[in-house]
Design a protein around this motif. Structure first.
Motif, mmCIF file in Angstrom:
data_model
loop_
_atom_site.group_PDB
_atom_site.id
_atom_site.type_symbol
_atom_site.label_atom_id
_atom_site.label_comp_id
_atom_site.label_asym_id
_atom_site.label_seq_id
_atom_site.Cartn_x
_atom_site.Cartn_y
_atom_site.Cartn_z
ATOM 1 N N GLY A 1 9.152 12.608 11.724
ATOM 2 C CA GLY A 1 9.964 12.293 10.558
ATOM 3 C C GLY A 1 10.087 10.819 10.238
ATOM 4 O O GLY A 1 10.890 10.437 9.381
ATOM 5 N N GLU A 2 9.301 9.994 10.903
ATOM 6 C CA GLU A 2 9.412 8.558 10.689
ATOM 7 C C GLU A 2 8.104 7.963 10.171
ATOM 8 O O GLU A 2 7.071 8.630 10.126
ATOM 9 N N GLY A 3 8.178 6.692 9.793
ATOM 10 C CA GLY A 3 6.979 5.969 9.400
ATOM 11 C C GLY A 3 6.193 5.528 10.617
ATOM 12 O O GLY A 3 6.421 6.003 11.730
ATOM 13 N N LEU A 4 5.268 4.616 10.403
ATOM 14 C CA LEU A 4 4.416 4.151 11.496
ATOM 15 C C LEU A 4 4.934 2.849 12.075
ATOM 16 O O LEU A 4 5.396 1.967 11.359
ATOM 17 N N ILE B 1 4.521 7.129 2.395
ATOM 18 C CA ILE B 1 4.816 5.958 3.224
ATOM 19 C C ILE B 1 4.260 4.712 2.543
ATOM 20 O O ILE B 1 3.123 4.710 2.076
ATOM 21 N N PHE C 1 4.959 13.655 2.382
ATOM 22 C CA PHE C 1 5.594 12.499 3.004
ATOM 23 C C PHE C 1 4.878 11.270 2.474
ATOM 24 O O PHE C 1 3.667 11.139 2.623
ATOM 25 N N PHE D 1 -7.502 4.701 8.638
ATOM 26 C CA PHE D 1 -6.911 5.396 9.766
ATOM 27 C C PHE D 1 -7.801 6.505 10.299
ATOM 28 O O PHE D 1 -8.533 7.161 9.548
ATOM 29 N N GLY D 2 -7.689 6.723 11.590
ATOM 30 C CA GLY D 2 -8.225 7.930 12.171
ATOM 31 C C GLY D 2 -7.308 9.098 11.845
ATOM 32 O O GLY D 2 -6.278 8.928 11.188
ATOM 33 N N GLN D 3 -7.674 10.256 12.332
ATOM 34 C CA GLN D 3 -6.937 11.456 11.937
ATOM 35 C C GLN D 3 -5.657 11.665 12.716
ATOM 36 O O GLN D 3 -4.879 12.563 12.406
ATOM 37 N N GLY D 4 -5.422 10.843 13.716
ATOM 38 C CA GLY D 4 -4.201 10.968 14.501
ATOM 39 C C GLY D 4 -4.368 11.905 15.680
ATOM 40 O O GLY D 4 -5.094 12.914 15.599
ATOM 41 N N SER E 1 9.761 3.531 6.573
ATOM 42 C CA SER E 1 10.058 4.705 7.401
ATOM 43 C C SER E 1 9.689 6.011 6.716
ATOM 44 O O SER E 1 9.843 7.079 7.297
ATOM 45 N N GLY E 2 9.190 5.917 5.475
ATOM 46 C CA GLY E 2 8.697 7.119 4.814
ATOM 47 C C GLY E 2 9.739 7.828 3.973
ATOM 48 O O GLY E 2 10.951 7.680 4.176
ATOM 49 N N PHE F 1 -2.125 6.851 15.962
ATOM 50 C CA PHE F 1 -3.190 6.612 14.996
ATOM 51 C C PHE F 1 -3.942 5.342 15.358
ATOM 52 O O PHE F 1 -3.343 4.287 15.558
ATOM 53 N N TYR G 1 0.822 5.346 0.782
ATOM 54 C CA TYR G 1 0.084 6.411 1.440
ATOM 55 C C TYR G 1 0.798 7.740 1.238
ATOM 56 O O TYR G 1 2.010 7.791 1.042
ATOM 57 N N GLN H 1 -1.522 15.736 9.392
ATOM 58 C CA GLN H 1 -2.746 15.074 8.949
ATOM 59 C C GLN H 1 -2.553 13.564 8.937
ATOM 60 O O GLN H 1 -1.451 13.055 9.129
ATOM 61 N N SER H 2 -3.650 12.888 8.698
ATOM 62 C CA SER H 2 -3.606 11.434 8.691
ATOM 63 C C SER H 2 -3.056 10.915 7.370
ATOM 64 O O SER H 2 -2.705 11.681 6.475
ATOM 65 N N LEU H 3 -2.993 9.617 7.268
ATOM 66 C CA LEU H 3 -2.486 8.987 6.057
ATOM 67 C C LEU H 3 -3.624 8.830 5.058
ATOM 68 O O LEU H 3 -4.700 8.334 5.396
ATOM 69 N N PHE I 1 0.843 -1.187 0.000
ATOM 70 C CA PHE I 1 0.000 0.000 0.000
ATOM 71 C C PHE I 1 0.885 1.246 0.000
ATOM 72 O O PHE I 1 1.918 1.285 0.657
ATOM 73 N N LEU J 1 -4.650 6.887 1.753
ATOM 74 C CA LEU J 1 -4.284 5.769 0.899
ATOM 75 C C LEU J 1 -4.344 6.212 -0.555
ATOM 76 O O LEU J 1 -5.348 6.761 -1.005
ATOM 77 N N GLN K 1 0.986 11.559 3.220
ATOM 78 C CA GLN K 1 0.649 12.222 4.467
ATOM 79 C C GLN K 1 1.041 13.682 4.389
ATOM 80 O O GLN K 1 2.212 14.011 4.169
#
Lengths: 117, 113
Positions: B41-44, A93, A91, B103-106, A110-111, B89, A36, A42-44, A34, A46, A38
């Motif tokens: 600055g990182e992923g999830l 991901i 960003f 996902f929710g909005q965080g 890690s984006g 999230f 995404y 804000q949220s991700l 997937f 898709l 961002q």
């Protein structure tokens, strides 16, 4: 544990050029990947879902000719942002879904911070 | 449709305070529920998950229980640390088995010493 390597982590490119982002599952086979996007605070969102060996499925509103996704193997998916413009700065991901530890799980890269100047 | 709603942030707490981040969901079928954490600055990173009603996910002092009757999956921690400062999230897996995560909005958590 399951690891997904995404690179580059940061890229700056000139407007009009194309940028390729790679996402690799290092220790498992990703049946689905997937992508995404961002925006700050804000949220991700898709963008698309890709399965190995088949065309990606894009979410509504995402330009498939601008965001090219290739999932050529069970461990590699690439996102190419073609003819990038400043509004594509974001960003990005990736996430890989595969069988790890006896159950399906999602592992995120890690984006990649893309800046188009 | 399927959706996730989280409490708005930022949430600002002092170190060792109790944390609750609310998450409710709408879904057809029986999704799995997740909490992810994102450091700057990182992923999830997966924090915890629950795959069926009444399951409790836990990790690193964080807990969340899958409550089908209230369609909730609230995140709790008894004593937060400065290092817990991040964006959290809540997410659910698409019950239609597309594999998608919704996902929710965080919620941004800031923990002050």
């Amino acid at each position: 544990g399951a690891v997904v390597s995404q690179h580059p982590s940061r890229v700056i490119c000139k407007s009009g050029t194309s940028v390729k982002i790679e996402c690799r599952s290092l220790d498992f086979q990703a049946t689905t990947m997937f992508w995404y996007r961002q925006f700050p605070k804000q949220s991700l969102m898709l963008m698309a879902t890709s399965n190995e060996g088949s065309k990606a499925t894009y979410e509504q509103g995402v330009e498939k000719d601008k965001f090219l996704i290739n999932h050529a193997s069970l461990t590699l998916s690439t996102l190419t942002v073609t003819s990038a413009h400043p509004e594509d700065s974001s960003f990005y991901i990736c996430s890989a879904r595969g069988l790890t530890g006896g159950s399906y799980g999602y592992t995120f890269g890690s984006g990649t911070r893309l800046t188009v100047v | 449709g399927n959706s996730v709603t989280q409490m708005e942030g930022p949430v600002t707490l002092s170190e060792e305070a109790f944390l609750t981040i609310n998450c409710t969901y709408t879904a057809t079928g029986y999704p799995s529920l997740f909490w992810y954490v994102q450091y700057p600055g990182e992923g999830l990173q997966l924090l915890l998950k629950a795959t069926k009603a009444d399951d409790k996910g836990s990790n690193k002092g964080f807990e969340a229980t899958y409550r089908k009757e209230t369609t909730s999956f609230h995140l709790e921690k008894g004593s937060v640390q400065v290092s817990d400062s991040a964006v959290y999230f809540c997410a659910l897996s698409d019950p239609g088995n597309t594999g998608k995560l919704i996902f929710g909005q965080g919620t941004t958590l800031q923990v002050k010493p």
